[in-house]
Scaffold this motif. Sequence first.
Motif, PDB file in Angstrom:
ATOM      1  N   HIS A 415       0.853  -1.186   0.000  1.00  0.00           N
ATOM      2  CA  HIS A 415       0.000   0.000   0.000  1.00  0.00           C
ATOM      3  C   HIS A 415       0.891   1.238   0.000  1.00  0.00           C
ATOM      4  O   HIS A 415       0.949   1.990   0.964  1.00  0.00           O
ATOM      5  N   THR A 416       1.598   1.442  -1.094  1.00  0.00           N
ATOM      6  CA  THR A 416       2.585   2.512  -1.135  1.00  0.00           C
ATOM      7  C   THR A 416       1.956   3.901  -1.164  1.00  0.00           C
ATOM      8  O   THR A 416       2.618   4.878  -0.822  1.00  0.00           O
ATOM      9  N   HIS A 417       0.693   3.990  -1.574  1.00  0.00           N
ATOM     10  CA  HIS A 417       0.041   5.306  -1.606  1.00  0.00           C
ATOM     11  C   HIS A 417      -0.010   5.906  -0.211  1.00  0.00           C
ATOM     12  O   HIS A 417       0.133   7.122  -0.046  1.00  0.00           O
ATOM     13  N   ALA A 418      -0.214   5.086   0.787  1.00  0.00           N
ATOM     14  CA  ALA A 418      -0.225   5.562   2.178  1.00  0.00           C
ATOM     15  C   ALA A 418       1.177   5.631   2.745  1.00  0.00           C
ATOM     16  O   ALA A 418       1.494   6.515   3.552  1.00  0.00           O
ATOM     17  N   ALA A 419       2.046   4.715   2.326  1.00  0.00           N
ATOM     18  CA  ALA A 419       3.393   4.639   2.906  1.00  0.00           C
ATOM     19  C   ALA A 419       4.258   5.819   2.508  1.00  0.00           C
ATOM     20  O   ALA A 419       5.156   6.213   3.254  1.00  0.00           O
ATOM     21  N   ILE A 420       4.025   6.426   1.346  1.00  0.00           N
ATOM     22  CA  ILE A 420       4.902   7.488   0.856  1.00  0.00           C
ATOM     23  C   ILE A 420       4.912   8.687   1.800  1.00  0.00           C
ATOM     24  O   ILE A 420       5.911   9.405   1.906  1.00  0.00           O
ATOM     25  N   ILE A 421       3.805   8.920   2.521  1.00  0.00           N
ATOM     26  CA  ILE A 421       3.776  10.000   3.513  1.00  0.00           C
ATOM     27  C   ILE A 421       3.633   9.438   4.923  1.00  0.00           C
ATOM     28  O   ILE A 421       3.375  10.180   5.861  1.00  0.00           O
ATOM     29  N   ARG A 422       3.774   8.114   5.051  1.00  0.00           N
ATOM     30  CA  ARG A 422       3.627   7.447   6.352  1.00  0.00           C
ATOM     31  C   ARG A 422       2.317   7.886   7.013  1.00  0.00           C
ATOM     32  O   ARG A 422       2.290   8.437   8.114  1.00  0.00           O
ATOM     33  N   ARG A 423       1.233   7.588   6.291  1.00  0.00           N
ATOM     34  CA  ARG A 423      -0.089   8.060   6.700  1.00  0.00           C
ATOM     35  C   ARG A 423      -0.517   7.503   8.047  1.00  0.00           C
ATOM     36  O   ARG A 423      -1.379   8.070   8.727  1.00  0.00           O
ATOM     37  N   MET A 424       0.055   6.364   8.414  1.00  0.00           N
ATOM     38  CA  MET A 424      -0.192   5.786   9.728  1.00  0.00           C
ATOM     39  C   MET A 424       1.145   5.468  10.377  1.00  0.00           C
ATOM     40  O   MET A 424       2.115   5.147   9.690  1.00  0.00           O
ATOM     41  N   ASP A 425       1.186   5.551  11.685  1.00  0.00           N
ATOM     42  CA  ASP A 425       2.414   5.295  12.434  1.00  0.00           C
ATOM     43  C   ASP A 425       2.552   3.801  12.689  1.00  0.00           C
ATOM     44  O   ASP A 425       2.299   3.305  13.792  1.00  0.00           O
ATOM     45  N   VAL A 426       2.945   3.080  11.632  1.00  0.00           N
ATOM     46  CA  VAL A 426       3.100   1.630  11.720  1.00  0.00           C
ATOM     47  C   VAL A 426       4.447   1.246  11.110  1.00  0.00           C
ATOM     48  O   VAL A 426       4.925   1.914  10.179  1.00  0.00           O
ATOM     49  N   PRO A 427       5.095   0.200  11.613  1.00  0.00           N
ATOM     50  CA  PRO A 427       6.433  -0.175  11.124  1.00  0.00           C
ATOM     51  C   PRO A 427       6.495  -0.456   9.630  1.00  0.00           C
ATOM     52  O   PRO A 427       7.515  -0.184   8.990  1.00  0.00           O
TER      53      PRO A 427
END
Length: 445
Positions: A415-427
């Motif tokens: 789910h890189t769309h969310a990961a690119i801005i670290r939309r959630m604080d998850v490892p």
Amino acid sequence: MAGKADHLCVLVHGLWGNPQHLDFLRTSLRDKFTEEKIHVLVTKRNAGSFTYDGIDTGGERVAHEIEERLDELAQSGHAIRKISVIGYSLGGLIARYAIGLLYSKGLFETVTPVNFTTFATPHLGVRTPKRGYFSNAFNVLGARTLSTSGRQMFLIDSFRDTGRPLLSVLADTDSIFIQGLAQFKNRSLYANTINDKTVAYFTAGISQTDPFERIDEFKVNYLDGYEDVVVDPQHPVDAKEPEELPVFRQRLSIGTRAFFRKIPTIAFFIIFVPIGTTLLLSNAAIQSVRSRQRLRLHETGMAGIDVKGYRIPLMITSARQEMEDMYENMNNRQGQDYLGAGEEELASPTQQRAFSFSRQADSANSKADLTATEKSEPQLEFPTLALTEHQFKMIEHLDNVGFKKYPIHIKNVGHTHAAIIRRMDVPRFDEGHIVARHWLDNFEV
């Protein structure tokens, strides 16, 4: 609020988003630059289903929020002399619209635009550059499930009296939107190379080719200090050494391989359409009704914004250009995913399709050096995507304004769309730390 800070940074979230989605960018910005250097505004009036209401409506809301914050800061004794705008996903398009409005109202005569950055923003829309039946079904269905914003992102809208899609007007050379964007000292974008199921690389990266579509066949090159995530934009990939394929793969024809690649798409339509479409369209109908109600309030000024102040002339010379061109019915017929023979003249002249294996030619950043290298070095050439004429013009106009484009190769999550801005604080989104570090290392205060 610190009295010395004279720089306002505005963060704009994306579709279905809310201010919390930008928490990581906000805290990273604050950790890098103290309150003595910068003020941060995370816009909030487009949260949730309000993003259905259209890029123009969202842009008016954001422009109003910015003006409100500037007034608040001025009344508190904080003189803002510089402004930066950051957009995520759809928020990048909303931000571009708001920038045009602020420019037209003369804000940039007293406040200097410094940084404009987008993360995974569909600058060319979300219409898939494919000509097959299933792609056409996706374009038709998707454009009708997101109300006004959906029609605009799928390029089937007619913006006011221009007779053209809003995104085409947004990229018009003579528009207030491009003129406002050109005022920013630094313009950059970050585009996911793989696994972004919301915004494909070509549209986030403003590109008519996709060097990462068959990424397993190439070696990815990274920027020094940002390894394994931020790709070298001048030399994104190299060819791998040829591998000996198993016998059964050697016997597969190109057509057979293409068929197997389409199996997941076929399965999706067989399973999803009978079950999920009813729920999806029901929700879309409800949201469309609610969106129309909000738009009526917005247009009449009952939503708290005097929209007449933003309805200035768009200042485009070709306001009524044709829409019924050769790509009008592109997705209604079977075909390939790329331009065919004899169609290359439609592509944007601002982009090259080939990359040299040699880093020396790219680092020289000179056409003469590149030409000399091309004679002796092998080339990787990528086919041009079957975009619409409007999209090719958008590429040309946005390239002429100038963007620093950074491909982002996130591999540890699907789910890189969310990961690119670290939309959630998850490892699993930790690769977003490297993206933010690169962005802030190039952020000018």
